[in-house]
Design a protein around this motif. Structure first.
Motif, PDB file in Angstrom:
ATOM      1  N   ARG A 166       0.825  -1.259  -0.047  1.00 43.20           N
ATOM      2  CA  ARG A 166      -0.026  -0.079   0.067  1.00 43.20           C
ATOM      3  C   ARG A 166       0.969   1.253   0.046  1.00 43.20           C
ATOM      4  N   THR A 213       1.702   1.842  -4.361  1.00 42.41           N
ATOM      5  CA  THR A 213       0.443   2.451  -4.993  1.00 42.41           C
ATOM      6  C   THR A 213       0.620   3.471  -6.025  1.00 42.41           C
ATOM      7  N   PRO A 222      -5.715   0.142  -4.347  1.00 39.51           N
ATOM      8  CA  PRO A 222      -4.356   0.548  -3.782  1.00 39.51           C
ATOM      9  C   PRO A 222      -3.436  -0.609  -4.013  1.00 39.51           C
ATOM     10  N   TYR A 238      -9.817   4.925   0.584  1.00 32.94           N
ATOM     11  CA  TYR A 238      -9.232   5.011  -0.693  1.00 32.94           C
ATOM     12  C   TYR A 238     -10.062   5.444  -1.883  1.00 32.94           C
ATOM     13  N   PRO A 263      -8.383   8.930  -3.002  1.00 33.09           N
ATOM     14  CA  PRO A 263      -7.234   8.138  -3.060  1.00 33.09           C
ATOM     15  C   PRO A 263      -5.854   8.962  -2.658  1.00 33.09           C
TER      16      PRO A 263
END
Length: 281
Positions: free
Chosen positions: A51, A55, A62, A199, A203
């Motif tokens: 993560r 990402t 993610p 997310y 995000p």
């Protein structure tokens, strides 16, 4: 086998179960506890590592660790464990259980801390240094794992040896459980302190910068139980079986055991060798 060696071994085999036997279970068991925590705690943070470091901006989901990176992060410590078992097993027979026990413990403490301090802001840098330190952590674990069982076996009497070794091995389960508890506590504490949206909601703001501390703290926590038992491990005398059979010093073995166990071991004083010479008529 010399008579004095047999006397030492027989005295240990028939010795009554005493408080020090249970002390040895705790001291040796903490080795298994720490080994299990260090080996299995990595699986609790791999999702967070993906993560944080993998990402991609604008991605619908993610990031996760690539399969090859995940395999390396999870498996490199086991490779170190195999190498450590072979090396420290041999070294334990050469230098003695106690000395090597201390070396493996120091290595585990240092590498646990170093794993949490893995440097590098990029994914490649962080994962490479993490794998490096995890290998050497596994190397130390590889020495501690068999030595803990060996020391307990050599301290135990014949009647309870199997039960005592099983008790030491059982600490492995508590180490795995402790890893889960620490991960939950640390994660919950950070989640409470740094509230972020999900997310899918946002995000860009869904991951607090402080999240990078979570996995580091979890991995570094493994140094605490190892450091706490270092003093008691160094106070343990060398096992009498090693001193009597390998070092061939039955008198020292009897002296060491009399300090921690209520056993009477009587060995004969070593007599100096006499050199006989003859003179001619």
């Amino acid at each position: 086998m010399a008579r004095d060696q047999l006397v030492v071994l027989n005295a240990l085999d028939v010795a009554k179960t005493q408080l020090y036997h249970f002390t040895a279970i705790v001291i040796a068991g903490m080795g298994f506890f720490t080994d299990a925590y260090d080996l299995f705690s990595i699986s609790l943070v791999t999702k967070l590592l993906g993560r944080i470091y993998y990402t991609k901006p604008g991605a619908p989901k993610p990031g996760t660790l690539p399969p090859n990176v995940a395999a390396a992060v999870n498996g490199v410590a086991l490779c170190g464990t195999l190498a450590g078992q072979l090396f420290f097993g041999w070294l334990g027979d050469k230098m003695g259980r106690k000395k090597v026990y201390g070396i493996t413990l120091i290595l585990m403490v240092l590498c646990s801390l170093a794993s949490g301090l893995s440097f590098g802001s990029s994914a490649n840098g962080a994962m490479t240094t993490l794998c490096f330190f995890r290998f050497w952590l596994g190397f130390g674990i590889g020495g501690d794992y068999p030595l803990s069982a060996t020391i307990m076996s050599e301290y135990a009497n014949k009647k309870t040896r199997g039960a005592f070794i099983a008790a030491v091995f059982a600490m492995q389960g508590f180490g795995i459980l402790a890893g889960g508890i620490v991960a939950l506590v640390v994660s919950a504490a950070f989640d409470h302190a740094f509230k972020t949206p999900t997310y899918h909601e946002n995000p860009a703001a869904s991951l607090a910068p402080q999240a990078d501390y979570i996995w580091r703290i979890i991995l570094m926590f493994g140094a605490i139980p190892a450091a706490l038992t270092f003093y008691w491990r160094m106070k343990m005398p060398e096992t009498a079986r090693y001193t009597a059979l390998v070092a061939k010093n039955a008198k020292q073995a009897a002296s060491d055991m009399s300090k921690v166990l209520n056993v009477e071991i009587e060995v004969e004083e070593e007599k100096p060798l006499l050199s006989l010479t003859t003179t001619g008529p």
